[in-house]
Scaffold this motif. Structure first.
Motif, PDB file in Angstrom:
ATOM      1  N   MET A   1       0.806  -1.207   0.000  1.00 26.53           N
ATOM      2  CA  MET A   1       0.000   0.000   0.000  1.00 26.53           C
ATOM      3  C   MET A   1       0.846   1.267   0.000  1.00 26.53           C
ATOM      4  O   MET A   1       0.393   2.308  -0.427  1.00 26.53           O
ATOM      5  CB  MET A   1      -0.912   0.035   1.232  1.00 26.53           C
ATOM      6  N   LEU A   2       2.081   1.179   0.481  1.00 24.94           N
ATOM      7  CA  LEU A   2       2.940   2.348   0.523  1.00 24.94           C
ATOM      8  C   LEU A   2       3.151   2.926  -0.858  1.00 24.94           C
ATOM      9  O   LEU A   2       3.175   4.131  -1.033  1.00 24.94           O
ATOM     10  CB  LEU A   2       4.280   1.989   1.161  1.00 24.94           C
ATOM     11  N   CYS A   3       3.272   2.055  -1.842  1.00 23.37           N
ATOM     12  CA  CYS A   3       3.524   2.517  -3.204  1.00 23.37           C
ATOM     13  C   CYS A   3       2.396   3.423  -3.690  1.00 23.37           C
ATOM     14  O   CYS A   3       2.641   4.389  -4.387  1.00 23.37           O
ATOM     15  CB  CYS A   3       3.678   1.329  -4.143  1.00 23.37           C
ATOM     16  N   ARG A   4       1.188   3.152  -3.318  1.00 21.18           N
ATOM     17  CA  ARG A   4       0.061   3.917  -3.837  1.00 21.18           C
ATOM     18  C   ARG A   4      -0.072   5.286  -3.186  1.00 21.18           C
ATOM     19  O   ARG A   4      -0.620   6.198  -3.783  1.00 21.18           O
ATOM     20  CB  ARG A   4      -1.222   3.121  -3.656  1.00 21.18           C
ATOM     21  N   TYR A   5       0.396   5.428  -1.967  1.00 23.30           N
ATOM     22  CA  TYR A   5       0.243   6.703  -1.277  1.00 23.30           C
ATOM     23  C   TYR A   5       1.502   7.551  -1.293  1.00 23.30           C
ATOM     24  O   TYR A   5       1.428   8.764  -1.177  1.00 23.30           O
ATOM     25  CB  TYR A   5      -0.203   6.480   0.173  1.00 23.30           C
ATOM     26  N   GLY A   6       2.660   6.940  -1.410  1.00 23.39           N
ATOM     27  CA  GLY A   6       3.925   7.671  -1.418  1.00 23.39           C
ATOM     28  C   GLY A   6       3.988   8.751  -2.485  1.00 23.39           C
ATOM     29  O   GLY A   6       4.316   9.903  -2.189  1.00 23.39           O
ATOM     30  N   PRO A   7       3.676   8.424  -3.749  1.00 27.15           N
ATOM     31  CA  PRO A   7       3.738   9.454  -4.789  1.00 27.15           C
ATOM     32  C   PRO A   7       2.789  10.621  -4.531  1.00 27.15           C
ATOM     33  O   PRO A   7       3.126  11.774  -4.811  1.00 27.15           O
ATOM     34  CB  PRO A   7       3.348   8.704  -6.059  1.00 27.15           C
ATOM     35  N   PHE A  79       2.445   5.247 -12.157  1.00 26.79           N
ATOM     36  CA  PHE A  79       2.100   6.380 -11.298  1.00 26.79           C
ATOM     37  C   PHE A  79       3.083   6.467 -10.128  1.00 26.79           C
ATOM     38  O   PHE A  79       3.566   7.547  -9.787  1.00 26.79           O
ATOM     39  CB  PHE A  79       0.683   6.264 -10.743  1.00 26.79           C
ATOM     40  N   CYS A  80       3.356   5.313  -9.514  1.00 28.88           N
ATOM     41  CA  CYS A  80       4.278   5.281  -8.373  1.00 28.88           C
ATOM     42  C   CYS A  80       5.676   5.709  -8.781  1.00 28.88           C
ATOM     43  O   CYS A  80       6.317   6.501  -8.092  1.00 28.88           O
ATOM     44  CB  CYS A  80       4.310   3.879  -7.762  1.00 28.88           C
ATOM     45  N   LEU A  81       6.141   5.185  -9.898  1.00 31.09           N
ATOM     46  CA  LEU A  81       7.488   5.502 -10.367  1.00 31.09           C
ATOM     47  C   LEU A  81       7.650   7.000 -10.622  1.00 31.09           C
ATOM     48  O   LEU A  81       8.629   7.617 -10.183  1.00 31.09           O
ATOM     49  CB  LEU A  81       7.793   4.717 -11.638  1.00 31.09           C
ATOM     50  N   TYR A  82       6.694   7.591 -11.305  1.00 31.78           N
ATOM     51  CA  TYR A  82       6.790   9.023 -11.591  1.00 31.78           C
ATOM     52  C   TYR A  82       6.621   9.865 -10.332  1.00 31.78           C
ATOM     53  O   TYR A  82       7.247  10.911 -10.199  1.00 31.78           O
ATOM     54  CB  TYR A  82       5.786   9.435 -12.671  1.00 31.78           C
ATOM     55  N   GLY A  83       5.785   9.427  -9.419  1.00 24.59           N
ATOM     56  CA  GLY A  83       5.650  10.155  -8.163  1.00 24.59           C
ATOM     57  C   GLY A  83       6.941  10.144  -7.368  1.00 24.59           C
ATOM     58  O   GLY A  83       7.400  11.181  -6.873  1.00 24.59           O
ATOM     59  N   TYR A  84       7.575   8.977  -7.263  1.00 22.28           N
ATOM     60  CA  TYR A  84       8.834   8.879  -6.531  1.00 22.28           C
ATOM     61  C   TYR A  84       9.967   9.595  -7.257  1.00 22.28           C
ATOM     62  O   TYR A  84      10.907  10.061  -6.631  1.00 22.28           O
ATOM     63  CB  TYR A  84       9.203   7.419  -6.279  1.00 22.28           C
ATOM     64  N   SER A  85       9.884   9.699  -8.561  1.00 23.82           N
ATOM     65  CA  SER A  85      10.949  10.375  -9.304  1.00 23.82           C
ATOM     66  C   SER A  85      10.991  11.876  -9.009  1.00 23.82           C
ATOM     67  O   SER A  85      12.004  12.523  -9.249  1.00 23.82           O
ATOM     68  CB  SER A  85      10.775  10.160 -10.810  1.00 23.82           C
ATOM     69  N   LEU A  86       9.914  12.416  -8.483  1.00 24.81           N
ATOM     70  CA  LEU A  86       9.867  13.845  -8.173  1.00 24.81           C
ATOM     71  C   LEU A  86      10.505  14.188  -6.828  1.00 24.81           C
ATOM     72  O   LEU A  86      10.686  15.359  -6.520  1.00 24.81           O
ATOM     73  CB  LEU A  86       8.425  14.342  -8.201  1.00 24.81           C
ATOM     74  N   PHE A  87      10.850  13.164  -6.049  1.00 24.13           N
ATOM     75  CA  PHE A  87      11.407  13.420  -4.723  1.00 24.13           C
ATOM     76  C   PHE A  87      12.654  14.304  -4.779  1.00 24.13           C
ATOM     77  O   PHE A  87      12.856  15.170  -3.933  1.00 24.13           O
ATOM     78  CB  PHE A  87      11.743  12.111  -4.003  1.00 24.13           C
ATOM     79  N   VAL A  88      13.487  14.119  -5.775  1.00 27.03           N
ATOM     80  CA  VAL A  88      14.742  14.865  -5.877  1.00 27.03           C
ATOM     81  C   VAL A  88      14.507  16.367  -6.018  1.00 27.03           C
ATOM     82  O   VAL A  88      15.381  17.172  -5.693  1.00 27.03           O
ATOM     83  CB  VAL A  88      15.607  14.311  -7.037  1.00 27.03           C
ATOM     84  N   PHE A  89      13.317  16.763  -6.440  1.00 26.86           N
ATOM     85  CA  PHE A  89      13.034  18.185  -6.580  1.00 26.86           C
ATOM     86  C   PHE A  89      12.779  18.875  -5.234  1.00 26.86           C
ATOM     87  O   PHE A  89      12.829  20.107  -5.158  1.00 26.86           O
ATOM     88  CB  PHE A  89      11.847  18.407  -7.520  1.00 26.86           C
TER      89      PHE A  89
END
Length: 161
Positions: A1-7, A79-89
Motif C-alpha cells: 500500500m505504501l507505493c500507492r500513497y507515497g507518490p 504512477f508510483c514511479l513518476y511520483g517517486y521520481s519527483l522526490f529529488v526536486f
C-alpha cells in the motif's frame, strides 16, 4: 500500500515546499531592495496543477505507448514511479534559496537529470521489450523530465523584483 500513497504525498509535499520556498525567496529579495512585497497565491495553484498533472498525464501517456508496443507495464506502478521520481526536486527547491542564478540552473539541471535517470533505469526492462523503438521512448522520458526541470527553474527558481 505504501507505493500507492507515497507518490501522492511526495507531490503534495513538493507543492507546499515549492510555494513556501518561492514565497520566501521573493520576500527576501523584495526586503533586500526595500520594495513592497505581496503574497502570490498563484504559486500554490500553479505548483498543484504542474505536479499533479505531470504525475497523472505523463504515466498515462507512457502506459498507452508501452501498451502499443506490447511492452509489459502496469498503470499503478507507472504512477508510483513518476511520483517517486519527483522526490529529488524537494531538496532542489530548498537549494533554490541560494541567490546565484547559475547555481539555480545547475541545481535544476542536476535534479532533472537525476529524476530522468531514475525513471529510465527503473523502466529499462519494459522499454527494451518494446523493440527497436526503445531509444525514442527513453529520449521522450528524458526530455519530459528535463522539461519539468526547466519549467520549475523558470517559474519557481527565478526571482524578479
Amino acid at each position: 500500500m505504501l507505493c500507492r500513497y507515497g507518490p501522492f504525498w511526495i507531490c503534495t509535499t513538493l507543492i507546499f515546499v515549492a510555494a513556501s520556498i518561492g514565497t520566501f525567496v521573493t520576500y527576501i529579495a523584495h526586503k533586500l531592495k526595500n520594495k513592497e512585497w505581496e503574497y502570490d497565491i498563484n504559486l500554490v495553484t500553479w505548483s498543484a496543477g504542474l505536479f499533479y498533472g505531470y504525475v497523472t498525464i505523463v504515466p498515462l501517456g507512457l502506459y498507452v505507448i508501452l501498451k502499443y508496443f506490447s511492452a509489459p507495464s502496469g498503470l499503478v506502478p507507472l504512477f508510483c514511479l513518476y511520483g517517486y521520481s519527483l522526490f529529488v526536486f524537494i531538496p532542489a527547491l530548498c537549494l533554490s534559496v541560494v541567490p546565484l542564478e547559475i547555481f539555480r540552473w545547475v541545481v535544476a539541471g542536476v535534479a532533472g537529470f537525476m529524476s530522468a535517470t531514475f525513471v529510465a533505469l527503473n523502466l529499462r526492462a519494459h522499454i527494451k521489450s518494446a523493440g527497436e523503438r526503445w531509444f525514442l521512448i527513453v529520449a521522450g522520458i528524458f526530455l519530459l523530465q528535463l522539461a519539468l526541470s526547466v519549467a520549475l527553474k523558470l517559474y519557481l527558481f527565478t526571482v524578479t523584483v
